[in-house]
Design a protein around this motif. Structure first.
Motif, PDB file in Angstrom:
ATOM      1  N   VAL A 125      39.333  88.319  80.782  1.00  0.00           N
ATOM      2  CA  VAL A 125      38.504  88.009  79.622  1.00  0.00           C
ATOM      3  C   VAL A 125      37.556  86.861  79.963  1.00  0.00           C
ATOM      4  O   VAL A 125      37.983  85.797  80.399  1.00  0.00           O
ATOM      5  N   THR A 127      34.984  84.307  78.305  1.00  0.00           N
ATOM      6  CA  THR A 127      34.710  83.769  76.977  1.00  0.00           C
ATOM      7  C   THR A 127      33.333  83.112  76.912  1.00  0.00           C
ATOM      8  O   THR A 127      32.692  82.846  77.935  1.00  0.00           O
ATOM      9  N   THR A 128      32.906  82.858  75.693  1.00  0.00           N
ATOM     10  CA  THR A 128      31.654  82.132  75.479  1.00  0.00           C
ATOM     11  C   THR A 128      31.692  80.788  76.196  1.00  0.00           C
ATOM     12  O   THR A 128      30.690  80.361  76.792  1.00  0.00           O
ATOM     13  N   ASN A 178      32.686  87.236  73.573  1.00  0.00           N
ATOM     14  CA  ASN A 178      33.668  87.424  74.635  1.00  0.00           C
ATOM     15  C   ASN A 178      33.469  88.789  75.298  1.00  0.00           C
ATOM     16  O   ASN A 178      32.951  89.722  74.687  1.00  0.00           O
ATOM     17  N   TYR A 179      33.921  88.892  76.557  1.00  0.00           N
ATOM     18  CA  TYR A 179      33.734  90.124  77.317  1.00  0.00           C
ATOM     19  C   TYR A 179      34.978  90.448  78.135  1.00  0.00           C
ATOM     20  O   TYR A 179      35.659  89.547  78.633  1.00  0.00           O
TER      21      TYR A 179
END
Length: 209
Positions: A125, A127-128, A178-179
């Protein structure tokens, strides 16, 4: 998994503020098809700028997109153009990603310093906060990036991230910003060509281990 920075063994290129034409998949495909069919640069310019092959109303937008695509395609062997022109969707997407990686230092470093580092820790993950730390760090560390205007800096960061989303290496998730990192094997035809050309390190940047 590699224990060193993959970027450190690659030829270094300058930071460039890339604020437009992040992936231009369909447009690149159209130009590659024309080149593979033997069209001259004059023919291609006629199709794009006069006949509006890209379906862009602005003449300036057509010019910018075509300039970006021609620069990418003219710097590689004809076999890569053929992969884009005739390959399946995955081959086309990954070959275009390879072309972008060759010229895009900030993108290479984002993959190396954030995505690959996350994967080494079995964390998938992004995140920002991860992205903010990376981009602001580059701005603090490099005079070229620091000299970009605030607007250019934001567009360049957004554009760089968009390449990874369009390539399929990052997938937006909840919460917004998020990605999820996606590791997909590079198609064998492209993999074999990269290895044959001594460019196997690009496979790591495409998250193919």
């Amino acid at each position: 998994m590699l224990a060193f920075s993959i970027v450190s063994i690659m030829p270094e290129t300058a930071y460039t503020a890339r604020t437009n034409n992040a992936f231009v998949l369909i447009e690149t495909l159209r130009v590659a098809e024309l080149m593979y069919q033997g069209a001259t640069q004059e023919d291609i310019r006629q199709r794009v700028l006069v006949e509006d092959l890209f379906q862009l109303r602005s003449q300036a937008s057509r010019e910018r997109a075509l300039q970006t695509i021609l620069k990418r395609l003219q710097q590689v062997a004809e076999e890569y153009i053929q992969l884009i022109a005739t390959g399946n969707p995955d081959i086309r997407r990954f070959t275009i990603l390879f072309l972008i990686l060759r010229e895009h230092r900030l993108l290479r470093e984002l993959i190396d310093e954030v995505l690959l580092d996350k994967i080494k820790g079995f964390d998938y993950v992004v995140t920002t906060a991860d992205l903010r730390t990376f981009f602001e760090g580059k701005r603090d560390q490099n005079s070229t990036v620091a000299a970009w205007s605030n607007s250019t800096y934001k567009k360049a960061a957004s554009n760089t991230l968009l390449v990874l989303v369009n390539a399929g290496l990052l997938q937006p998730t909840f919460p917004r910003g998020n990605y999820q990192i996606r590791s997909v094997p590079v198609p064998s035809a492209l993999r074999q060509k990269l290895l044959a050309d001594g460019l196997g390190y690009y496979l790591t940047l495409m998250l193919d281990f």
